[in-house]
Design a protein around this motif. Sequence first.
Motif, PDB file in Angstrom:
ATOM      1  N   THR A  50      -5.659   5.570  15.233  1.00 40.57           N
ATOM      2  CA  THR A  50      -6.297   4.966  14.061  1.00 40.57           C
ATOM      3  C   THR A  50      -5.882   5.689  12.776  1.00 40.57           C
ATOM      4  N   VAL A  51      -5.694   7.003  12.855  1.00 46.98           N
ATOM      5  CA  VAL A  51      -5.238   7.772  11.694  1.00 46.98           C
ATOM      6  C   VAL A  51      -3.812   7.386  11.339  1.00 46.98           C
ATOM      7  N   VAL A  52      -2.993   7.121  12.364  1.00 44.46           N
ATOM      8  CA  VAL A  52      -1.599   6.723  12.109  1.00 44.46           C
ATOM      9  C   VAL A  52      -1.556   5.400  11.337  1.00 44.46           C
ATOM     10  N   TYR A  53      -2.382   4.432  11.735  1.00 40.74           N
ATOM     11  CA  TYR A  53      -2.427   3.155  11.006  1.00 40.74           C
ATOM     12  C   TYR A  53      -2.966   3.361   9.585  1.00 40.74           C
ATOM     13  N   TRP A  54      -3.913   4.273   9.458  1.00 38.04           N
ATOM     14  CA  TRP A  54      -4.439   4.567   8.125  1.00 38.04           C
ATOM     15  C   TRP A  54      -3.357   5.170   7.235  1.00 38.04           C
ATOM     16  N   LEU A  55      -2.515   6.036   7.808  1.00 37.12           N
ATOM     17  CA  LEU A  55      -1.409   6.624   7.057  1.00 37.12           C
ATOM     18  C   LEU A  55      -0.358   5.578   6.702  1.00 37.12           C
ATOM     19  N   ALA A  56      -0.108   4.634   7.620  1.00 32.88           N
ATOM     20  CA  ALA A  56       0.845   3.557   7.332  1.00 32.88           C
ATOM     21  C   ALA A  56       0.333   2.713   6.163  1.00 32.88           C
ATOM     22  N   THR A  57      -0.973   2.450   6.184  1.00 29.61           N
ATOM     23  CA  THR A  57      -1.566   1.695   5.076  1.00 29.61           C
ATOM     24  C   THR A  57      -1.497   2.490   3.771  1.00 29.61           C
ATOM     25  N   SER A  58      -1.786   3.802   3.868  1.00 33.20           N
ATOM     26  CA  SER A  58      -1.723   4.654   2.679  1.00 33.20           C
ATOM     27  C   SER A  58      -0.322   4.683   2.096  1.00 33.20           C
ATOM     28  N   ALA A  59       0.692   4.790   2.961  1.00 32.30           N
ATOM     29  CA  ALA A  59       2.077   4.819   2.490  1.00 32.30           C
ATOM     30  C   ALA A  59       2.438   3.507   1.789  1.00 32.30           C
ATOM     31  N   THR A  60       2.007   2.396   2.364  1.00 35.53           N
ATOM     32  CA  THR A  60       2.284   1.088   1.749  1.00 35.53           C
ATOM     33  C   THR A  60       1.619   0.985   0.382  1.00 35.53           C
ATOM     34  N   LEU A  61       0.351   1.423   0.305  1.00 39.35           N
ATOM     35  CA  LEU A  61      -0.371   1.367  -0.961  1.00 39.35           C
ATOM     36  C   LEU A  61       0.243   2.298  -2.004  1.00 39.35           C
ATOM     37  N   MET A  62       0.711   3.475  -1.568  1.00 42.32           N
ATOM     38  CA  MET A  62       1.355   4.400  -2.509  1.00 42.32           C
ATOM     39  C   MET A  62       2.610   3.777  -3.120  1.00 42.32           C
ATOM     40  N   VAL A  63       3.409   3.125  -2.271  1.00 39.90           N
ATOM     41  CA  VAL A  63       4.632   2.486  -2.758  1.00 39.90           C
ATOM     42  C   VAL A  63       4.280   1.327  -3.709  1.00 39.90           C
ATOM     43  N   MET A  64       3.279   0.525  -3.292  1.00 40.98           N
ATOM     44  CA  MET A  64       2.868  -0.597  -4.141  1.00 40.98           C
ATOM     45  C   MET A  64       2.338  -0.095  -5.490  1.00 40.98           C
ATOM     46  N   LEU A  65       1.594   1.021  -5.474  1.00 39.28           N
ATOM     47  CA  LEU A  65       1.086   1.590  -6.710  1.00 39.28           C
ATOM     48  C   LEU A  65       2.235   2.071  -7.598  1.00 39.28           C
ATOM     49  N   LEU A  66       3.192   2.771  -6.996  1.00 37.54           N
ATOM     50  CA  LEU A  66       4.342   3.259  -7.753  1.00 37.54           C
ATOM     51  C   LEU A  66       5.122   2.090  -8.360  1.00 37.54           C
ATOM     52  N   VAL A  67       5.381   1.081  -7.552  1.00 35.63           N
ATOM     53  CA  VAL A  67       6.151  -0.084  -8.025  1.00 35.63           C
ATOM     54  C   VAL A  67       5.380  -0.812  -9.125  1.00 35.63           C
ATOM     55  N   GLY A  68       4.065  -0.951  -8.926  1.00 33.75           N
ATOM     56  CA  GLY A  68       3.247  -1.647  -9.924  1.00 33.75           C
ATOM     57  C   GLY A  68       3.204  -0.914 -11.239  1.00 33.75           C
ATOM     58  N   LEU A  69       3.036   0.406 -11.195  1.00 35.95           N
ATOM     59  CA  LEU A  69       2.988   1.199 -12.426  1.00 35.95           C
ATOM     60  C   LEU A  69       4.320   1.128 -13.180  1.00 35.95           C
ATOM     61  N   GLU A  70       5.424   1.160 -12.421  1.00 38.54           N
ATOM     62  CA  GLU A  70       6.732   1.041 -13.072  1.00 38.54           C
ATOM     63  C   GLU A  70       6.962  -0.387 -13.589  1.00 38.54           C
ATOM     64  N   TYR A  71       6.500  -1.373 -12.838  1.00 42.78           N
ATOM     65  CA  TYR A  71       6.707  -2.773 -13.210  1.00 42.78           C
ATOM     66  C   TYR A  71       5.988  -3.105 -14.527  1.00 42.78           C
ATOM     67  N   TYR A  72       4.764  -2.592 -14.652  1.00 45.93           N
ATOM     68  CA  TYR A  72       3.979  -2.878 -15.847  1.00 45.93           C
ATOM     69  C   TYR A  72       4.217  -1.842 -16.960  1.00 45.93           C
ATOM     70  N   GLY A  73       5.105  -0.921 -16.751  1.00 48.10           N
ATOM     71  CA  GLY A  73       5.479   0.033 -17.785  1.00 48.10           C
ATOM     72  C   GLY A  73       4.476   1.139 -18.026  1.00 48.10           C
ATOM     73  N   VAL A  74       3.553   1.333 -17.096  1.00 47.21           N
ATOM     74  CA  VAL A  74       2.568   2.409 -17.245  1.00 47.21           C
ATOM     75  C   VAL A  74       3.274   3.762 -17.148  1.00 47.21           C
ATOM     76  N   ILE A  75       4.219   3.880 -16.235  1.00 46.57           N
ATOM     77  CA  ILE A  75       5.047   5.087 -16.124  1.00 46.57           C
ATOM     78  C   ILE A  75       6.496   4.655 -16.261  1.00 46.57           C
ATOM     79  N   PRO A  76       7.365   5.517 -16.798  1.00 49.52           N
ATOM     80  CA  PRO A  76       8.759   5.118 -17.000  1.00 49.52           C
ATOM     81  C   PRO A  76       9.503   4.982 -15.686  1.00 49.52           C
ATOM     82  N   HIS A  77      10.432   4.082 -15.651  1.00 51.95           N
ATOM     83  CA  HIS A  77      11.277   3.894 -14.472  1.00 51.95           C
ATOM     84  C   HIS A  77      12.573   4.671 -14.651  1.00 51.95           C
ATOM     85  N   VAL A  78      12.989   5.359 -13.598  1.00 57.11           N
ATOM     86  CA  VAL A  78      14.251   6.106 -13.625  1.00 57.11           C
ATOM     87  C   VAL A  78      15.304   5.276 -12.907  1.00 57.11           C
ATOM     88  N   ASN A  79      16.274   4.800 -13.656  1.00 56.29           N
ATOM     89  CA  ASN A  79      17.323   3.974 -13.061  1.00 56.29           C
ATOM     90  C   ASN A  79      18.436   4.859 -12.496  1.00 56.29           C
TER      91      ASN A  79
END
Length: 482
Positions: A141-170
Amino acid sequence: MNLSNQFLTEGDEPERTAEEAALVMRLKVFVIMRWVAILGLVVITLIASMVFHIGFSTLPVYVIAGLMVLYNLVLLRQTRSLETMRADEVIHRVRTYGNTHIFLDLITLTVLLHFTGGIENPFIFYFALHIVAASTILHYTVVYWLATSATLMVMLLVGLEYYGVIPHVNLVGFAEEGLYTKESYILAVVAALATVLYASAYMSTAISGELRKRQRQVVQLRESLLKEKTGELVQASREIAKLEEEKSRFLRFLGIAAHDLKAPLTAIQGFLWVILGGYAGELADKQRNMLERSSRRITELLNLISDLLDIPRIETGQIVQEIKEVSLRQVVERSLKDLRSLAKQREIKLKAELPRTLPKILGSSPRLQQVITNLVNNAISYTLEGAVTIRAREGDDDISVEIMDNGIGIPPDDLPRVFDDFFRASNVETKGTGLGLSIAKRLVEAHGGRIWVESPYPESNTGSKVTFTLPKKKETKRRRQR
């Protein structure tokens, strides 16, 4: 819980189950692989910037690598603390530390992705490696929780860069500029990543769970077999103790019975000698012949009783009380002195090859004389003509005594049994108790030595050679070493 209860004192070694040992080992592997990952991160950064000329700021990467070094040292210390931790705490602590390891790595990888292109970086799928690693030590159950956490972390990073909250490094020269703003590309990568993470979580937890199940079954089977064998050993120990008790009881009975038989027989023998000596009147030839035969039979019985009395004395350790410093050369010479008349009577040459300087040993002089007398007497009895030789040799740790004859020898099939009680070789016709060699073996072993028979022996094609060894005094050995 107090620290004194959680950790063992110095010098103690905790007993680990197979599962506990495996978990601790895997946590150590995490630390080792993190060192490899740090080195790989630095090398890949150098290659990307200097070989492929991919444009991005390398300083944040090196800073992150430095932070990874610092927290990996802390995790290394935590992992080493498990080596002295009590067994009942290990699994809980390993999983706690494992959660810390994996979660720190997920955060670090997310931050690293931000400074190395974000969703443009193909190493984004390295999140799957952490999920696989987590499945080896953490609950599913912890492994699935970590998989979900990793997905959410990536989505958060992508969202923040997409909306310009944090700068994107090309990644200049590697990825198309503005790729992080394309919805279709973002959705495809995130969907692929989530699929890989959950698939990895499912497959790795299924395999790890099955392995743990098999491991527990093996441990249970081992414990079951161990319990069964322990029970058998306990039962065997009880039976051995019972046999030893019965043996002791039999030896006591044997000693008492033999002693009680010896006294009247000795008295009868004395009366027979008086009669045969003519002190009770003249005897007819027929009467003398019958009395002499009776006297010989009583002598044989007395010899048998003496042998039977020797067995319980040897078995109960009474020989130890007789042991003192003796000269083996003198023991041999005294034994031969009594046997020379028998050898002369049978026209057998009796030769002795004894070194002039033979070290003293710890032993019972009468018992060692009994051994040599029995062995030489046997050699004379079973030699029709020729010679019997007794030879002593000094070795590094012991003294060996050899009694050699060129007599009738011992059949090969009888050799393994020559030291058995009451055993007589198949080619022997003369009468005897069959206890001489058996008692000799007991006496030699009571002195810490060994005895064996060769027939024929290498120096002759006929006859037999009996060899026994006796350990030298330790004090003698120490003086020579000095």
